[in-house]
Structure formats: structure tokens, C-alpha cells
Design an enzyme around this catalytic site. Structure first.
Site, short mmCIF file in Angstrom:
data_model
loop_
_atom_site.label_atom_id
_atom_site.label_comp_id
_atom_site.label_asym_id
_atom_site.label_seq_id
_atom_site.Cartn_x
_atom_site.Cartn_y
_atom_site.Cartn_z
N ASP A 35 24.51 -37.59 53.31
CA ASP A 35 25.06 -38.55 52.35
C ASP A 35 24.15 -38.71 51.13
OD1 ASP A 35 26.87 -38.85 54.28
OD2 ASP A 35 26.57 -41.03 54.59
N ALA A 36 22.82 -38.68 51.39
CA ALA A 36 21.88 -38.90 50.29
C ALA A 36 22.05 -37.83 49.21
CB ALA A 36 20.45 -38.89 50.81
N ASP A 39 25.27 -38.59 47.39
CA ASP A 39 25.06 -39.73 46.48
C ASP A 39 24.37 -39.28 45.19
OD1 ASP A 39 26.22 -41.35 48.29
OD2 ASP A 39 24.37 -42.31 49.00
N SER A 84 35.97 -49.96 47.40
CA SER A 84 34.64 -49.69 47.92
C SER A 84 33.67 -50.71 47.33
CB SER A 84 34.24 -48.25 47.62
OG SER A 84 33.71 -48.16 46.35
N LEU A 85 32.40 -50.54 47.60
CA LEU A 85 31.41 -51.54 47.16
C LEU A 85 30.44 -50.95 46.16
CD1 LEU A 85 30.46 -53.02 50.64
CD2 LEU A 85 31.58 -54.28 48.81
N GLU A 116 25.94 -59.49 55.88
CA GLU A 116 26.32 -58.76 57.09
C GLU A 116 25.71 -57.38 57.08
OE1 GLU A 116 30.57 -58.21 56.89
OE2 GLU A 116 30.71 -60.24 56.11
N LYS A 118 25.89 -53.44 56.95
CA LYS A 118 26.89 -52.49 56.46
C LYS A 118 27.01 -51.42 57.54
CE LYS A 118 28.31 -49.92 52.38
NZ LYS A 118 28.71 -48.66 53.01
N ASP A 120 28.06 -48.19 59.54
CA ASP A 120 28.30 -46.81 59.12
C ASP A 120 29.40 -46.24 60.02
OD1 ASP A 120 28.02 -44.62 57.62
OD2 ASP A 120 26.05 -44.02 58.37
N ARG A 139 41.57 -46.05 55.31
CA ARG A 139 41.53 -46.39 53.91
C ARG A 139 42.26 -45.33 53.06
NH1 ARG A 139 36.25 -47.42 50.15
NH2 ARG A 139 35.64 -45.36 50.84
N GLU A 176 35.39 -52.25 60.38
CA GLU A 176 34.83 -50.91 60.51
C GLU A 176 34.89 -50.50 61.98
OE1 GLU A 176 33.80 -49.84 57.53
OE2 GLU A 176 32.36 -48.22 57.88
N TYR A 228 35.45 -57.58 59.16
CA TYR A 228 34.70 -58.28 58.11
C TYR A 228 35.56 -59.01 57.08
CZ TYR A 228 35.21 -53.60 56.02
OH TYR A 228 35.70 -52.42 55.58
N LYS A 294 28.03 -60.92 50.15
CA LYS A 294 29.29 -61.32 49.50
C LYS A 294 29.25 -62.80 49.13
CE LYS A 294 31.61 -58.25 52.69
NZ LYS A 294 32.29 -58.17 53.98
N LYS A 318 21.80 -50.84 49.83
CA LYS A 318 21.68 -49.61 50.63
C LYS A 318 20.24 -49.41 51.09
CE LYS A 318 24.74 -46.19 50.06
NZ LYS A 318 25.38 -45.37 51.05
N CYS A 412 -1.53 -17.46 72.76
CA CYS A 412 -1.78 -18.82 72.26
C CYS A 412 -2.40 -18.76 70.87
CB CYS A 412 -2.71 -19.53 73.24
SG CYS A 412 -3.32 -21.10 72.61
N CYS A 415 -6.20 -19.93 71.25
CA CYS A 415 -7.27 -19.25 72.00
C CYS A 415 -6.95 -17.79 72.32
CB CYS A 415 -7.58 -20.01 73.29
SG CYS A 415 -6.28 -19.91 74.52
N CYS A 428 0.44 -22.10 77.03
CA CYS A 428 -0.81 -21.34 76.99
C CYS A 428 -1.37 -21.31 78.40
CB CYS A 428 -1.80 -22.01 76.04
SG CYS A 428 -3.49 -21.48 76.29
N CYS A 434 -8.85 -23.77 76.73
CA CYS A 434 -8.24 -23.51 75.42
C CYS A 434 -8.69 -24.63 74.48
CB CYS A 434 -6.72 -23.49 75.55
SG CYS A 434 -5.89 -23.63 73.96
S1 IVH Z 1 33.26 -55.32 52.69
C1 IVH Z 1 36.17 -54.49 48.94
N1 IVH Z 1 31.64 -55.39 54.70
O1 IVH Z 1 31.60 -50.01 53.35
C2 IVH Z 1 35.37 -53.79 49.93
N2 IVH Z 1 32.41 -53.28 53.94
O2 IVH Z 1 31.66 -49.11 50.35
C3 IVH Z 1 35.06 -54.70 51.04
N3 IVH Z 1 31.57 -51.41 55.25
O3 IVH Z 1 34.59 -48.57 53.24
C4 IVH Z 1 34.20 -54.08 52.01
N4 IVH Z 1 30.38 -52.57 56.67
O4 IVH Z 1 34.36 -49.85 55.32
C5 IVH Z 1 32.36 -54.61 53.87
N5 IVH Z 1 30.21 -55.60 56.52
C6 IVH Z 1 30.92 -54.84 55.69
C7 IVH Z 1 30.96 -53.43 55.81
C8 IVH Z 1 31.71 -52.69 54.92
C9 IVH Z 1 30.78 -51.36 56.32
C10 IVH Z 1 32.19 -50.23 54.58
C11 IVH Z 1 33.64 -50.43 54.32
C12 IVH Z 1 33.90 -49.72 53.02
C13 IVH Z 1 32.54 -49.39 52.52
C14 IVH Z 1 32.40 -49.92 51.13
#
Ligand code: IVH
Length: 673
Positions: A35-36, A39, A84-85, A116, A118, A120, A139, A176, A228, A294, A318, A412, A415, A428, A434
Site C-alpha cells: 500500500d505504501a 500511496d 473515502s477519508l 476509532e 482505522k 484494515d 463500496r 468494516e 462505524y 471524526k 495514518k 560453515c 569456521c 555447522c 566454531c
Molecule cells: S469512517 C466517509 N471509520 O477507511 C467515510 N472508515 O478511507 C467514512 N475504515 O473505506 C469512513 N475503519 O472502510 C471510517 N473506523 C472507521 C474506519 C473506516 C476503516 C475504512 C473505510 C473506508 C476507508 C476510508
């Protein structure tokens, strides 16, 4: 400034790469890169598009959320888009978020936030109509998702039916779906056994499972969910006006909600929340990639609204990626304390899981073969918490112009003695002569959890062994300050400090001493268990394998290593020498009532209905008895279960104490440890 043409080319290339990875991630659940890395590509595209807004096109991956829904599933149009966030990666940016919130809301008062983890996993929307789970959807691209009701219905913790009054006739819960770390490990173990495809990480495994057409597959996988949010409640129904209260309400209705959620007043406690969560991350049962902060008050959320991609009232903080890619510069072989010759990948240094890493263990040659790893490959490295960095996989589509195969060494590397294969381990054959094994065993002896000799680290041990000053661990106690000053980087002060530390270490505990001996398979916990069980070293030395196995968590393999170690004269001589040089420890008090059968010999005959014979035996050994196979004058007691034969007859002839099964069980009951 670079020519506009070259910017345009870079943008196009980024879009191509990003689209390719989106397809692999969202549609095939088989990402090629961490993912990194994704990103990084994405962030670069955003950066360029921000600088050159005229180059933004509607098709750009920055203009949509998620992946394309799969054609095999019926499609679902979300009543409210699943967005998404926005993300931040440091404290300053989190403060900036708070400042934006306050500015938009035109307040200088602390804002109440809901914090909360996040998760995965996979985002899912659950639609309830008249208390019944009517539909579950992914989604998808945010607007249109896939109908996965058949799979979600197999998830134990998702309520199918809500038998409570006072709920809206139609509402949607979002959350999630995820797999715990243990659940993921189990799925991959099963897949390996069955010879089917394994998954890269828990999220891909969860996503892959949700995308199966046959729900029987999902039903076999230990999926979980945390909810959530709740959306589109009916307008006639009065709901709480804070997110935190909505979550409590959902929990009350039987929905799984993350217990680690917290309300924070102002941004400062949000920082603390994030810090604590990051710290706790390695110990969590599931994977997270950050925290979500939030605005708690729903009225304020409405006031702030959304951008095209994300809400303005929420932010993802993140955490550093636990998986990144880097290049294998070389593979070297390290010789451990027990002679195991382990391949280690030397890496182009990378920042992963909060630290810079330049080595990763490859465990053994079977692992090198499984990974199909060559020198020069680009690999995914994983580092979670304090766990040593691991190579997860080789990234296949990155060309390696000069691959160099990794071969197990025949001799080895330390040695030159022949290396012997023992299962998957190459070892070894030279044993303690050794120099690498010698150095490692001395280093282990001096380490903090063992004899705890401060200042006697890897470099110093290396010098002392190379100069033949240390031949074994006992020689440590002969070291004198003047001779130490001749070593590299050892002044008078540090030499004296070391000698003091050595002197201090002589007073130790039985558990630490046992651990320091470096018996194979004896970690700190097992050493402590042995010390607590037997109380003295003499008893441990005298114990046979069966007796050793009565110690909690000691199985046949460990028992055999312990027994073998203490049967070797050289080892006993070394222990005596150490004691002669002043190493000592107090005996561990083992309460006499813990071992009421000390000195007795019991015999089990016939079958037992209540427990397997092995268990009965173990229970007696724990109480201090020896359990013998035949009856003699010396037998203290015979347990005669149903079907007992000649042994019982003999016991009766000898007038021994005999217990029937129920009497035996009653006896055990009164002697529970
Ligand atoms: S709130 C309007 N809360 O992160 C979006 N999202 O980038 C509201 N995710 O696909 C999302 N844990 O599935 C929210 N505690 C959490 C979350 C969470 C994981 C995921 C979510 C979304 C992605 C957002």
C-alpha cells in the site's frame, strides 16, 4: 520548471500504473505492491494535478473512489455515496485538521471528536428493512457497489434479524469486515495444506472471501465486522445527535462496535489516543492502518459537509506502513548459537513500521525456495512492532537484470567445518569450537534476559573471542580491568564498569541462569516454568523426560533437549566451574503442599472414563509422584479403572492401597493446584 510536456507524460504514466494497481487491489484482491508504494504513486499524482489543475481529467483515478464493481455480482446503487477519508501522517497535520474544523464551524472552543481505530478490512454497507438484513453491499466505486448479501449472512457477528422495538423501519449501517491476524494465519495454513492460493494479508483475504460467489466458502472463514456509522435513518425516527451515541445505540441493538472507540474533547486527547493506539498496534488481534478522528456532533457534521471524495468532518491519521518494498542487495549466512546457518537478506535500507531496516531474516532455505528469491529482487518487507523484519514476497513484475541464485553453503561461513542438513535447518557441525557459535552463545549468556552483563555486547564479545581471551562463558568471570583496556574502544573507565557488571551478574536467579545456558528450545518463559516447578537446579538435572513433561508447556521435544543437555559431562563441568567462580542464585520456594506425592510411586491400570490415561499420569506427576508401569512392593498406590486385570490382582496380593476411578477423581479434586 520542467516542461509541461514531461509533466503530462509523468501524469499519464502515473495514471496507467495506478489504474493497474487499482484493478489488482479492488477487483482481483491480489495486489502486487505494498500500500505504501501505491500511496506514493497516488500522492505524486495528486501533487502534480494540484500544481497543474488544467491537466486533471474526469477519468483520472483521483476523481473516483474504490474500484469498478465486478460484473458477476448484481450491482447496488448506494443511497448515500460511500466515500473515502482524507489522511494525515503527523501531529502537525492533525492540528491543521482541527484548525480547519474550527475555522469552518467558526468556533474557538474545543471540538468534541470521536476516535476509532482505522480497521484494515473491507468497507461494507448493511441495509435493514423492518428489522431484517435485507442487503449487504461493498463500496465498489463509491456510488455503485456489489451485492454480497449471501456472504455477509454467513458472518456470525452480523445481526440478521433485530428483535427489538423502536428501530427505524429502514436504515443502513456501515462498517468494516475484517479477519483477525489469527484467522488470517489459519486460512493461509489451510490453503497451504490444500495446495490452494494463499493471501498476502488479512485484508486481501477478507476482500477475496467477500467476492466469492459460493457462500459456503465465506462460512468457513472467521470473518468479523466492526460498525462505524449509520445512515439514511427514516426521517420520522428520532435518533441521537452524536456519533458516539449512535455507536452506543448500535451496540445496544446487537451490532459489533469497536470497544476501543473514545470520545475526545479538543485535539490534544486525539493525539494521545493516536499515540496509544500506535503503541498498542502490535498487540491488537486485528490489523489497523491508523486512527479515524471524526467530529462527534452530527449537526456539525452536516454543517461541514463533504468534498467530492471525502467528508470534511473526518480525518484518517495514518500510521507508518508495516509493509514496504525494497531491493535485496545480497544474501549472507549467519551462524547462530546452536550452529544453525540462517540466510539473511541484506537490504537497501527502508523505513518500515517506524524504523529503518537493512536486514531481514529468511529463516531457512525452504523459505528462500518458497519465496523464489534471488539477489537483486525487489521484495515486500514487513515489520510489525518489535517482531524481526520478514520478507513477505518477491514483487514479480519488477525486472531483475542480473538475478543471483541463493545456494546453501556447504561449509560453515565462520569456521569452514562441513554444514549438515537437519530437516529444514543447515547446521555447522563444529559445535562450540566454531567461533561464531562460541560468540553467539557468550553473547546470549551475557544478554539482558540472561546473566544481564551490561556492556558485554556483540562487538566486545567478538574481539574477546578472536583474541582467544574468552574460550567459553566461564572465562568471563576471569576478565580483569587492565587487560580489557587493550581492546578497541575500551578505556579504563569502561573496563572497570564492565568488571563491576560481571561481578554484579554473579548473583542471579535460577530462571535466568537456566536461560543463559542456551539449551535448545528453552526461552525465557520455559526457563522460568522449569525453575518454578523444580525449585533447584539439582532437581532439574535429575529429572527424567517424563518428569520434565509434567511442567506446564514442556512437551516431548523440549524435555528431550533439557534432558540431553544435562546428560553431557562437559555441560555439567561448565556449570560447576561457573558456580566455583561465584555464580549463585537462591532456590525457588516450591511449597511442599504443591507436591504432596513427592517420593511416591503410583501405577495406573484399567481404563479411565473421565480422562485419558496420559492426563491422569500428568496430573500425578505434577503432584510429585512417579508413575510406574508395573506393581511392586514399592508401589504407593494403584488406580484401578474399569477392566483392570493382573496388576490389580497383584496389588491386592501385596495389600497395597487401591483407588477406584471415582475415588481417584475425588482425590484429584482435593489436590487441584
Ligand atoms: S469512517 C466517509 N471509520 O477507511 C467515510 N472508515 O478511507 C467514512 N475504515 O473505506 C469512513 N475503519 O472502510 C471510517 N473506523 C472507521 C474506519 C473506516 C476503516 C475504512 C473505510 C473506508 C476507508 C476510508
Amino acid at each position: 520548471m520542467p516542461a509541461r510536456d514531461s509533466i503530462k507524460k509523468e501524469i499519464e504514466s502515473l495514471r496507467r500504473q495506478i489504474n493497474h494497481h487499482i484493478r489488482l487491489y479492488h477487483t482481483e484482491d491480489a495486489p502486487e505492491i505494498p500500500d505504501a508504494d501505491y500511496d506514493q504513486l497516488y500522492d505524486r499524482l495528486v501533487e502534480l494535478e494540484t500544481q497543474y489543475p488544467s491537466l486533471v481529467t474526469p477519468e483520472s483515478p483521483t476523481q473516483r473512489v474504490g474500484g469498478t464493481p465486478l460484473a458477476e455480482f448484481s450491482q447496488v446503487r448506494h443511497d448515500t455515496a460511500m466515500l473515502s477519508l482524507n489522511k494525515v501522517t503527523n501531529e502537525r497535520e492533525l492540528d491543521d485538521f482541527d484548525a480547519r474544523v474550527k475555522k469552518t464551524l467558526e468556533t474557538d472552543q474545543p471540538v468534541q471528536y470521536n476516535c476509532e481505530p482505522k480497521m484494515d478490512g473491507v468497507a461494507v454497507s448493511l441495509l435493514y428493512e423492518h428489522g431484517l438484513l435485507a442487503r449487504a453491499a461493498t463500496r465498489g466505486d463509491g456510488v455503485v457497489g456489489e451485492d454480497i448479501t449471501h456472504n455477509v449472512k454467513t458472518i456470525q457477528c452480523v445481526p440478521q434479524q433485530l428483535d427489538i422495538g423502536g428501530i427505524p423501519s429502514r436504515f443502513e449501517v456501515r462498517g468494516e469486515i475484517f479477519l483477525s491476524k489469527a484467522g488470517f494465519a489459519k486460512i493461509n495454513r489451510d490453503a497451504e495444506k490444500a495446495g490452494t492460493k494463499t493471501f498476502v494479508n488479512p485484508r486481501n483475504a477478507a476482500a477475496g472471501t467477500m467476492r466469492q460467489l459460493d457462500p459456503r466458502l465465506a462460512s468457513k472463514r472467521p470473518l468479523q465486522m466492526y460498525c462505524y456509522s449509520m445512515v439514511s435513518g427514516s426521517s420520522t425516527h428520532v435518533l441521537p445527535d452524536r456519533l458516539s451515541e449512535i455507536l452506543d445505540l448500535l451496540e445496544g441493538w446487537g451490532f459489533p462496535v469497536n470497544p476501543r472507540r473514545e470520545v475526545a474533547i479538543g485535539i490534544e486527547p486525539c493525539h494521545q489516543y493516536c499515540l496509544k493506539l500506535l503503541n498498542d498496534r502490535p498487540g491488537l488481534e486485528y490489523e489497523i492502518d491508523g486512527a479515524v478522528i471524526k467530529v462527534d456532533e452530527l449537526g456539525l457534521q452536516r454543517e461541514m459537509g463533504f468534498t467530492s471524495r471525502s467528508p470534511r468532518w473526518a480525518i484518517a491519521y495514518k500510521f507508518p506502513a508495516e509493509e514496504v518494498s525494497t531491493k535485496v542487495l545480497d544474501v549472507e549466512f549467519q551462524v547462530g548459537r546452536t550452529g544453525a546457518v540462517t540466510p539473511v537478506a541484506r537490504l537497501k535500507p527502508v523505513f518500515v513500521g517506524g524504523a529503518t531496516v537493512s536486514n531481514a531474516t529468511l529463516h531457512n532455505m525452504d523459505e528462500v525456495a518458497r519465496l523464489n528469491l534471488n539477489v537483486g529482487d525487489t521484495v515486500i518487507i514487513r515489520r510489525a512492532g518489535d517482531v524481526i523484519p520478514q520478507v513477505v514476497k518477491v514483487i514479480e513484475n519488477i525486472p531483475n537484470p542480473s538475478p543471483k541464485m541463493v545456494h546453501a553453503p556447504k561449509v560453515c561461513p565462520a569456521c569452514g567445518s562441513p554444514v549438515e542438513k537437519e530437516g529444514v535447518v543447515y547446521r555447522c557441525s563444529a559445535g562450540i569450537i566454531c567461533p561464531a557459535q562460541k560468540k553467539e552463545s557468550i553473547r546470549h549468556f551475557a544478554s539482558r534476559s540472561a546473566m544481564d552483563i551490561e556492556g558485554l555486547g556483540e562487538k566486545l564479545v567478538g574481539q574477546l573471542v578472536d583474541r582467544n581471551i574468552l574460550g567459553n562463558v566461564a572465562d568471563i568471570f576471569l576478565l580483569e580491568a587492565p587487560s580489557l583496556t587493550e581492546l578497541d574502544r575500551m578505556g579504563e573507565k569502561s573496563s572497570e564498569k564492565l568488571v563491576d557488571a560481571i561481578e554484579k551478574s554473579k548473583h542471579t536467579t535460577l530462571a535466568k541462569f537456566l536461560y543463559s545456558l542456551g539449551v535448545r528450545e528453552i526461552g525465557e518463559a520455559t526457563a522460568a516454568a522449569l525453575a518454578n516447578y523444580f525449585g533447584t537446579l539439582e532437581r532439574i538435572i535429575a529429572a527424567d523426560e517424563e518428569t520434565l513433561m509434567a511442567v506446564p508447556d514442556v512437551g516431548a521435544v523440549v524435555a528431550s533437549h533439557v534432558h540431553t543437555f544435562f546428560s553431557i559431562e562437559d555441560n555439567l563441568a561448565l556449570i560447576n566451574r561457573l558456580r566455583g567462580l561465584g555464580v549463585h542464585w537462591p532456590d525457588v520456594k516450591v511449597a511442599e503442599h504443591d507436591r504432596p506425592l513427592e517420593g511416591q510411586t503410583w501405577v495406573l491400570t484399567g481404563s479411565l472414563d473421565a480422562m485419558p490415561r496420559d492426563e491422569a499420569k500428568a496430573r500425578l506427576v505434577v503432584l510429585g509422584a512417579k508413575v510406574a508401569g508395573s506393581v511392586s512392593k514399592k508401589t504407593s498406590c494403584v488406580v484401578a479403572g474399569p477392566g483392570a486385570g493382573s496388576k490389580l490382582t497383584k496389588a491386592e496380593e501385596l495389600n497395597l492401597k487401591i483407588l477406584a476411578e471415582d475415588e481417584f477423581l475425588a482425590f484429584l479434586d482435593t489436590h487441584k493446584l
